[in-house]
Design an enzyme around this catalytic site. Structure first.
Site, PDB file in Angstrom:
ATOM      1  N   CYS A  25       3.071  -6.438  13.292  1.00 58.48           N
ATOM      2  CA  CYS A  25       3.468  -5.238  14.151  1.00 58.48           C
ATOM      3  C   CYS A  25       2.652  -5.081  15.181  1.00 58.48           C
ATOM      4  O   CYS A  25       1.508  -5.410  15.271  1.00 58.48           O
ATOM      5  CB  CYS A  25       3.924  -4.247  13.349  1.00 58.48           C
ATOM      6  SG  CYS A  25       2.657  -3.200  12.624  1.00 58.48           S
ATOM      7  N   CYS A  28      -0.565  -3.292  14.079  1.00 61.30           N
ATOM      8  CA  CYS A  28      -1.582  -4.153  13.268  1.00 61.30           C
ATOM      9  C   CYS A  28      -2.252  -5.027  14.324  1.00 61.30           C
ATOM     10  O   CYS A  28      -3.491  -5.450  14.279  1.00 61.30           O
ATOM     11  CB  CYS A  28      -0.753  -5.043  12.223  1.00 61.30           C
ATOM     12  SG  CYS A  28      -0.374  -4.209  10.894  1.00 61.30           S
ATOM     13  N   CYS A 116       6.353  -5.998   9.098  1.00 61.77           N
ATOM     14  CA  CYS A 116       5.319  -6.629   9.482  1.00 61.77           C
ATOM     15  C   CYS A 116       4.560  -7.470   8.202  1.00 61.77           C
ATOM     16  O   CYS A 116       4.435  -6.963   7.307  1.00 61.77           O
ATOM     17  CB  CYS A 116       4.290  -5.538   9.971  1.00 61.77           C
ATOM     18  SG  CYS A 116       2.564  -6.197  10.295  1.00 61.77           S
ATOM     19  N   CYS A 119       0.887  -5.157   7.293  1.00 57.75           N
ATOM     20  CA  CYS A 119       0.994  -3.773   6.721  1.00 57.75           C
ATOM     21  C   CYS A 119       2.389  -3.424   5.829  1.00 57.75           C
ATOM     22  O   CYS A 119       2.342  -2.458   5.360  1.00 57.75           O
ATOM     23  CB  CYS A 119       0.887  -2.776   7.952  1.00 57.75           C
ATOM     24  SG  CYS A 119       2.152  -2.663   8.880  1.00 57.75           S
ATOM     25  N   ASP A 352     -19.961  32.248 -34.823  1.00 53.53           N
ATOM     26  CA  ASP A 352     -18.903  31.801 -35.921  1.00 53.53           C
ATOM     27  C   ASP A 352     -17.991  32.554 -35.954  1.00 53.53           C
ATOM     28  O   ASP A 352     -17.678  33.715 -35.375  1.00 53.53           O
ATOM     29  CB  ASP A 352     -19.676  31.786 -37.292  1.00 53.53           C
ATOM     30  CG  ASP A 352     -20.605  30.941 -37.651  1.00 53.53           C
ATOM     31  OD1 ASP A 352     -20.689  29.700 -36.910  1.00 53.53           O
ATOM     32  OD2 ASP A 352     -21.547  30.886 -38.252  1.00 53.53           O
TER      33      ASP A 352
END
Ligand code: ZN
Length: 537
Positions: A25, A28, A116, A119, A352
């Site tokens: 893409c 990218c 793409c 990605c 306690d």
């Protein structure tokens, strides 16, 4: 000129061509060209694609003059000719589904049609205003209180494999030109995603700053089941990189995949995995948005006025004894006010179930997990303290305040060296007179050796522990009873000092008084830890 908007250089041209053809893409491609100008990613990807296409056709036009940029050998005479079939195919597919779509001629230029290969759609349709609206809506629905937010992104592990494949694809070409493309210089998908989304999410949240560090984290996660098998070949090549689950399934975490990719030689990778990566048919699926607020720590001191209340829930053989506990009585109003998911309670020692804690009380701290509200001013904390105190007459808290995680460690520091003061109601077998117990007031810094008490042997190792009783005082009550005050080193077992625990604590009160003695009641009068700081009433 469109091309002037992208900070690309001539040397990037062959790589842009290769990546376009490989099915990357537009964003990218910017990543692989190491473009770090955020605005380049923020513009609509269709524009970026147009600019990239113009950029390479510019190469063609200037090719005759620029002999330094030779064509990759496999390229057709015209790149556009090779690019267009892909574009057209996708447009046709869409038109089959949507008859009302605009004419293909117009869309040809505007659509970024294919998922793409690197990605997997994350920087395409998973990255934009509609996604930002979804994230903001998920955040608003949880009704958190926050000033800033950090956006975290979780990507499918196979993205690394695809990134690696694509990098190998262009690396050879780049090297042949005598240029260097370091894998670490490639902008990461995560980074680009954040550059695009942070501003959009901030806007949808009404101007809240999306920053890199914040107590409030909004996590988006993507999965892509279609390509999950992409990672599997790595296990055969780099076996010890991957862990297995109990049922012997390999776990392909992102970390393990990155490690394997660092180890695997290029030729082996290329033998097992297509380069460039294969075309996926679907985009990633976004998972539910996860919101998480860092813990808030609340500290204070508590009194316990009840001799049948354990400090923490008391469970024996899976069955609950006593209906409540100190921690639950304190936690309930805090959980409600901070709208937290849970808590962790800690304190400076513990008493306690039958022991009261009086005086200034015992320091405690409460970690509140994933609080939806986290800011309380002094007046509100005081109000909250009152709410706790009104909710039960068995306990009372004071000095309630918000502290840091670091400050909390002060409570546990040097716990053994701290002193504690007690009052014990003592029974004596032989009748006593006032004068018989006055010698006790003169005993100072008495060291007693305590073999691990029988009653705690099941949870503490057998050992002899020397403990110091700094001072004592006796107050006569009647011929068989007196009050014994003690100031001791923390960790001294008072009950065992009084009855002797079958000679396991030496010396003990029976030896000192030369008669059997037992402890009927015990109160903690003070826990001398100077934390948390006192808050004036
Ligand atoms: Zn992409």
């Amino acid at each position: 000129m469109l091309t002037t908007m992208l900070p690309l250089k001539d040397k990037d041209k062959p790589m842009v061509q290769m990546l376009l053809l490989a099915g990357c893409c537009a964003r990218c491609i910017l990543r692989f060209c190491c473009v770090s100008v955020h605005a380049a990613y923020r513009q609509p990807p269709q524009n970026t694609l147009k600019q990239l296409q113009a950029f390479i056709s510019d190469t063609e036009n200037s090719k005759s003059q620029d002999s330094a940029v030779p064509e990759p050998p496999e390229d057709p005479p015209s790149k556009r000719a090779k690019l267009e079939p892909g574009v057209t195919d996708a447009v046709l597919e869409r038109d089959d589904e949507a008859a009302a779509a605009p004419a293909p001629v117009v869309r040809l230029e505007e659509e970024e049609p294919r998922v793409c290969v690197v990605c997997l759609g994350i920087l395409q349709d998973m990255c934009g205003t509609s996604q930002a609206v979804k994230i903001a809506e998920a955040v608003k629905a949880e009704n958190y209180e926050f000033d800033t937010v950090v956006l975290s992104v979780s990507l499918p592990a196979q993205l690394c494999v695809r990134e690696h494949s694509c990098w190998l694809h262009v690396k050879k070409e780049v090297r042949e030109k005598g240029l260097v493309l370091d894998k670490d210089d490639v902008i990461q998908v995560k980074e680009a995603f954040k550059w695009i989304m942070q501003g959009l999410v901030a806007k949808e949240l009404g101007g809240i700053a999306v920053v890199t560090k914040s107590a409030f984290e909004v996590g988006v996660e993507f999965t892509h089941p279609e390509t999950d098998a992409d990672c599997h070949f790595l296990a055969a090549v780099c076996h010890d990189c991957f862990k297995t689950t109990k049922d012997k399934q390999l776990v392909f975490t992102r970390m393990a995949v990155v490690k394997a990719l660092e180890k695997i030689p290029d030729f082996k990778f290329l033998k097992h995995y297509p380069c460039p990566p294969a075309q996926p048919t679907s985009s990633c699926s976004p998972q539910d948005v996860r919101c998480l607020h860092g813990s808030v720590f609340v500290a204070g001191r508590y009194n316990k006025f009840c001799r049948s209340l354990p400090q923490t829930p008391w469970v024996i053989d899976g069955e609950r004894r006593m209906e409540s506990s100190v921690e639950e009585l304190i936690a309930a109003p805090l959980l409600a006010a901070f709208r937290a998911d849970g808590f962790n309670f800690s304190s400076s020692g513990r008493e306690d179930v039958d022991v009261r804690t009086l005086g200034n009380g015992r320091p405690f701290a409460m970690e509140l997990l994933n609080p939806h509200r986290s800011r309380f001013n002094r007046a509100e904390m005081k109000q909250l303290q009152e709410t706790i105190n009104k909710s039960s007459d068995k306990i009372r808290v004071r000095d309630l305040q918000i502290v840091t995680r670091q400050a909390m460690s002060r409570m546990k520091e040097g716990e053994e060296e701290k002193t504690k003061s007690y009052t014990a109601l003592i029974w004596t077998q032989k009748p006593i007179q006032r004068e018989d117990i006055t010698f006790i007031d003169d005993i100072k810094d008495l060291t007693v050796d305590q073999k691990t008490p029988l009653r705690v042997l099941h949870r503490r190792a057998l050992a002899v522990r020397p403990r110091v009783i700094h001072s004592m005082n006796a107050r006569f009550l009647d011929p068989h009873h007196f009050y014994l005050g003690l100031k001791t080193q923390a960790g001294t077992y008072i009950k065992e000092f009084v009855h002797g625990d079958f000679g396991r604590t030496k010396p003990n009160l029976c030896q000192l008084l030369k008669t059997d003695t037992d402890i009927l009641e015990l109160d903690v009068e003070s826990v001398d830890v100077d934390w948390p700081p006192a808050i004036p009433e």
